[in-house]
Every structure is written in structure tokens, then in C-alpha cells.
Motif scaffolding. Structure first.
Motif, short mmCIF file in Angstrom:
data_model
loop_
_atom_site.label_atom_id
_atom_site.label_comp_id
_atom_site.label_asym_id
_atom_site.label_seq_id
_atom_site.Cartn_x
_atom_site.Cartn_y
_atom_site.Cartn_z
N MET A 1 -19.35 18.53 60.19
CA MET A 1 -18.48 17.63 59.51
C MET A 1 -16.95 18.93 58.73
N HIS A 2 -15.96 18.34 58.77
CA HIS A 2 -15.02 19.46 58.59
C HIS A 2 -14.80 20.00 56.12
N ARG A 3 -15.58 18.89 56.14
CA ARG A 3 -16.09 18.71 54.57
C ARG A 3 -17.31 18.39 53.95
N ALA A 4 -17.52 18.46 52.69
CA ALA A 4 -19.06 18.36 52.18
C ALA A 4 -18.65 18.20 50.46
N ARG A 5 -19.63 17.58 49.53
CA ARG A 5 -19.62 17.59 48.23
C ARG A 5 -20.49 19.26 47.87
N VAL A 6 -19.69 19.62 46.67
CA VAL A 6 -21.09 20.26 45.84
C VAL A 6 -21.67 19.11 44.60
N GLU A 7 -22.64 19.75 45.12
CA GLU A 7 -23.08 17.96 44.13
C GLU A 7 -23.12 18.06 42.05
N LYS A 8 -23.54 19.38 42.49
CA LYS A 8 -23.35 19.23 41.20
C LYS A 8 -22.52 19.45 39.79
N THR A 9 -20.93 19.73 40.87
CA THR A 9 -19.78 19.67 40.01
C THR A 9 -19.26 18.61 40.93
N LYS A 10 -19.03 17.93 41.45
CA LYS A 10 -19.02 16.28 42.84
C LYS A 10 -17.56 17.31 43.04
N ARG A 11 -17.82 18.44 43.37
CA ARG A 11 -16.02 19.35 44.27
C ARG A 11 -16.08 19.39 45.78
N ASP A 12 -15.28 18.85 46.16
CA ASP A 12 -15.41 18.31 47.91
C ASP A 12 -14.65 20.18 48.05
N VAL A 13 -15.64 21.05 48.87
CA VAL A 13 -15.35 21.80 49.06
C VAL A 13 -15.08 21.30 51.46
N PHE A 14 -14.48 22.78 51.52
CA PHE A 14 -13.45 21.92 52.80
C PHE A 14 -14.09 23.01 54.22
N ARG A 15 -13.26 23.12 55.12
CA ARG A 15 -14.34 24.25 56.23
C ARG A 15 -13.81 25.14 56.14
N HIS A 16 -12.23 25.76 55.10
CA HIS A 16 -12.47 27.68 55.13
C HIS A 16 -12.78 27.74 53.99
N HIS A 17 -13.80 26.65 52.92
CA HIS A 17 -14.27 27.63 52.43
C HIS A 17 -15.78 27.82 52.62
N ILE A 18 -16.10 27.68 53.73
CA ILE A 18 -17.15 28.85 54.49
C ILE A 18 -16.79 29.82 54.45
N GLY A 19 -17.86 30.47 54.08
CA GLY A 19 -17.35 32.10 54.04
C GLY A 19 -18.56 32.66 55.53
N PRO A 20 -18.76 34.08 55.86
CA PRO A 20 -19.38 34.98 54.23
C PRO A 20 -18.25 35.61 53.63
N PRO A 21 -17.87 35.25 52.22
CA PRO A 21 -18.66 34.58 51.31
C PRO A 21 -18.23 33.11 51.42
N HIS A 22 -19.55 32.47 51.09
CA HIS A 22 -18.99 31.11 50.79
C HIS A 22 -18.24 30.80 49.66
N GLN A 23 -16.77 30.00 49.57
CA GLN A 23 -16.33 29.99 48.10
C GLN A 23 -17.05 28.97 47.05
N PHE A 24 -18.35 28.72 47.21
CA PHE A 24 -18.89 27.60 46.35
C PHE A 24 -20.02 28.09 46.10
N SER A 25 -20.43 27.00 45.58
CA SER A 25 -22.10 27.80 44.72
C SER A 25 -22.93 27.04 44.46
N GLY A 26 -23.76 26.15 44.89
CA GLY A 26 -24.91 25.37 44.72
C GLY A 26 -24.82 24.66 45.95
N ASP A 27 -26.57 23.09 45.80
CA ASP A 27 -26.65 22.29 46.42
C ASP A 27 -25.32 22.04 47.36
N LEU A 28 -24.82 21.08 48.64
CA LEU A 28 -24.30 20.47 49.16
C LEU A 28 -24.95 19.08 49.23
N ILE A 29 -23.49 18.96 49.46
CA ILE A 29 -23.91 16.83 49.70
C ILE A 29 -22.92 16.22 50.46
#
Ligand SMILES: [Zn+2]
Length: 435
Positions: A1-29
Motif C-alpha cells: 500500500m502506498h500509505r500508512a500512519r505513524v501511530e504516535k503522531t497520527k501523521r500520514d506517511v507515503f511511499r516516498h517516505h520509505i528509505g533508506p533511511p526512512h523519513q519517519f520514526s515510530g510504529d506504523l499503523i
């Protein structure tokens, strides 16, 4: 899937945020529920590239009310299908196409208590419904769209044509990948006879108009195929069927009459739509939700009568025939006589009215699908050598007056030589051009 959410911040992240290195931190939902997600980097699988994506974490399921939950959604689609779709224990949904795919039951869909699935015409009091088979197919396409047509999800859907065997979704519905469009293009090119309706899914890239001002839509541009490329277009004699399909709208076009239109600079894989239900369409909102599938308003009796009259006029004038009456037989081949080569050369998407294939003759128009996809100029040359090789002035005349056209070379060209007629014709054309 092209999209997910950072559990803690509820920020939506997209495919281009996937690294290396990832442009997010924390668990995803999941971006629609609380299910745990993982990010998967771009990789290759058996040599095929797989783009970066988010997936359900192992041994995780979407929440039961998540619109991305395949089990829930397949059950929902089955429930609203008037018995046409069945979900099995493994979560595989099979959609059975009826003999008459356009049949609309007198009652609304099973789950239509809120009118959510009704297709409303904004000005008339009629409420045209998409036929259940098309409506179900559109809902499947919407669901697959949310999953970026992930193969594992696509594999959950089968289509069983009337009196036929179940086939994978991808043999019934083509798009939105270029590979998928190219597969249908090849089937048409082989003049394959379709024994059931074929759907194409895509997003309107462009609305164009033919020379008569009639709108048509382009779902894909310059799709690679073999040595060349093609466009995917949807056309209709009735502007009212095309007008709702503005740029950005998602379309599921259903019909047996897919064909290759080989003239113009780029060939077109196209469908002529005769009826409103052939063009299910919807939009997606900013949060990724799709609106209920709609279709254009049905044709009125006046429109049908006018179309038949126009077709008669065109035939009487010796031009291409118009849309056939529902019972009309396939139009004679003289209706698709090529236009002058000069017209073909200047118009990349020419208005060359061809009759839509009658639904009673589902085979792709063999006269166009058969056409070898050689260089268009070569094709034109072979068909009309005199027109294409007529010498033209190198510079436009200063005063704008037409230049006298030199006399045409002798016709016909020589008999087949050692390389065959095509070779001989090529040699002859070279000689003529050197004059
Ligand atoms: Zn979910």
C-alpha cells in the motif's frame, strides 16, 4: 500500500517516505484503522522490481470496520450484488457475469437502504442504477485502487463470465498499469474474439475533442507496446455520456467492443460507449475515500432517434455510418475507408468516425485490430502511395498562394521484385522521392 500512519503522531506517511533511511520514526499503523503496518523497501522479486510499500504486519488483520479489510469488503460487495457475487471461506470473491450484463433489477441493491449506491441524475427524477454486475465490478476496482492493485489483493477476486469458467480479475479488467493495458492491446492486436465484456480501469488524463467537437477521454498516453506505443481512449457518439468524465475522474469502462484504431501518429486502444451503464465513474476525496460509483444519465429517446437520423445522413452522404440501431448488423467495411493521408499525418487523434461495434458482435473490429502495427507512415504509404509521396514545396510560398502540385508519378508501382511487393514498393518510393 502506498500509505500508512505513524501511530504516535497520527501523521500520514507515503511511499516516498520509505528509505533508506526512512523519513519517519515510530510504529506504523493502517491509515484507516489501528492495525500494525510495516514499511517494505523497494526490492526485486524473481527479477521483477517491487516498489516500496507499506503492508500489514505479519499475523495482523485490519479492524472489522476498516474499509481496507478484504473480508469485510468482499462480504459487503457480495451482499449488494443481487446474488451475482459470492465470497468463499478463503475470502475469495467471485463475480458471476449474467448473460445480459446491463440488466437492472426493479428493486435497488440489497444494501441500498440509504440510497448510497443509487446513481442519481441531478436534474431528472429518474434514478438510473448501475446494473449490479457493473456496480459490483466498480466496487471491486475501488477496493483494489485503495490497495494500489496489490497482487495479493487482486488475487482475491475472480470473474465468471456467463457460461464460462472463472478467470482472474486481471483477465476481465485491465489497467491501471501500463503492462496491463499493453496486455489488452496485444489481445486486440491478435484480433482475439472476446466472449464476454472486458473492463478497463483508469483515471481521465485528458479530455480531447474530435473535429466535430465531440468530446472523448484519454485514460493513458503513450503506453509502451512492442516497438511503439498507444493511447487508451473512450469515445461515444453521445457527448452526454462523456461529459461527466472530467480530468481526474476514475472510470471503469465496460464493453466487448475494444479495438485498436491504428491511424494517427499514435494508435489508440479504444472503446465506443453506446450506453450510460458502460461508464461507471467516481472520484476520490482527499482522505482516499471513493464516492459511490456513478454513471452518466441514460440516453433519451430523442438522443437515440437523433443518432439514428445522423447515421442515415452520413450513410447517404457516403461517409462513415453512425451508431447502429440496437439491432443493427455490423457496418460494412466501406464505412472505414481511410481518410486522405494528409489528414492522418497532421492529426494525432483524428476524428475518423467509425461505427461502434454492435454489441451483438463482440469481436474486436478485425479490420482495425488485424492491422499490423508498423510505422504509420509506412502503412499510409502502402495504402495510398500517390498521396503521401506527392512532392511538396520545401518553403511555404511568401504570398500564401497555393503552389501548383507537380504531376504525380506513374501508378501503380512495379510488380513484386525479389524482395516481394513491399520491398519493391519501398524501392519505387525511394526513386520517386529523389526526383
Ligand atoms: Zn485498516
Amino acid at each position: 500500500m502506498h500509505r500508512a500512519r505513524v501511530e504516535k503522531t497520527k501523521r500520514d506517511v507515503f511511499r516516498h517516505h520509505i528509505g533508506p533511511p526512512h523519513q519517519f520514526s515510530g510504529d506504523l499503523i493502517c491509515w484507516k484503522c489501528t492495525a500494525a503496518f510495516v514499511a517494505v523497501r523497494a526490492h526485486t522479486n524473481k527479477g521483477a522490481p517491487v516498489q516500496a510499500q507499506y503492508r500489514l504486519a505479519p499475523k495482523t488483520e485490519h479492524d472489522s470496520d476498516c474499509p481496507l479489510n478484504p473480508t469485510v469488503v468482499t462480504n459487503h460487495i457480495a451482499h449488494g450484488s443481487h446474488g451475482l457475487a459470492e465470497a468463499d471461506d478463503r475470502g475469495i470473491l467471485r463475480l458471476n457475469l449474467p448473460e445480459n450484463i446491463s440488466a437492472v433489477p426493479t428493486t435497488g441493491p440489497d444494501d441500498d437502504v440509504t440510497g448510497q449506491d443509487a446513481v442519481r441524475h441531478t436534474v431528472a427524477t429518474v434514478r438510473p442504477l448501475l446494473p449490479p454486475a457493473v456496480n459490483s465490478a466498480a466496487k471491486i476496482a475501488q477496493f483494489l485502487q485503495m490497495h494500489d492493485f496489490d497482487k495479493d489483493i487482486v488475487d482475491r477476486f475472480k470473474i465468471r463470465p456467463h457460461n464460462g469458467r472463472a478467470i482472474p480479475w486481471g483477465r476481465f479488467c485491465y489497467g491501471p498499469t501500463t503492462e496491463s493495458y499493453a496486455e489488452l492491446y496485444e489481445r486486440c492486436r491478435r484480433a482475439e474474439v472476446f466472449t464476454h465484456p472486458i473492463a478497463v480501469f483508469g483515471t481521465v488524463r485528458r479530455v480531447s475533442h474530435d473535429r466535430s467537437g465531440r468530446p472523448y477521454i484519454v485514460l493513458a498516453l503513450n503506453v509502451p507496446a512492442g516497438d511503439g506505443s498507444f493511447h487508451v481512449t473512450i469515445r461515444s457518439w453521445h457527448a452526454s455520456l462523456i461529459e461527466p468524465l472530467i480530468t481526474g475522474v476514475h472510470v471503469l469502462a465496460v464493453g466487448a467492443g475494444w479495438e485498436i484504431f491504428p491511424r494517427g501518429n499514435v494508435p489508440q486502444l479504444r472503446l465506443w460507449a453506446d450506453e450510460h451503464w458502460q461508464l461507471a465513474h467516481w472520484t476520490t476525496t482527499g482522505d482516499g475515500q471513493s464516492t459511490a460509483p456513478h454513471c452518466p444519465p441514460p440516453l433519451t429517446a430523442v438522443q437515440r432517434a437523433r443518432a439514428r437520423a445522423e447515421a442515415r445522413t452520413r450513410r447517404a452522404a457516403g461517409g462513415p455510418a453512425g451508431p447502429p440501431a440496437p439491432s443493427a448488423s455490423p457496418t460494412p467495411t466501406e464505412a472505414i475507408t481511410p481518410p486522405p493521408a494528409s489528414e492522418t499525418a497532421v492529426d494525432p487523434a483524428p476524428e475518423l468516425p467509425q461505427p461502434p461495434p454492435a454489441r451483438t458482435a463482440p469481436a474486436a473490429d478485425a479490420s482495425s485490430a488485424d492491422t499490423p502495427m508498423t510505422d504509420p507512415h509506412d502503412q499510409v504509404s502502402l495504402a495510398q502511395p500517390a498521396a503521401i509521396i506527392a512532392p511538396r514545396p520545401k518553403q511555404p510560398p511568401a504570398d500564401g498562394t497555393p503552389q501548383p502540385v507537380p504531376p504525380l508519378p506513374a501508378f501503380p508501382p512495379p510488380a513484386p521484385g525479389e524482395g516481394g511487393r513491399r520491398w519493391a514498393l519501398g524501392q519505387w518510393l525511394k526513386r520517386v522521392r529523389r526526383r
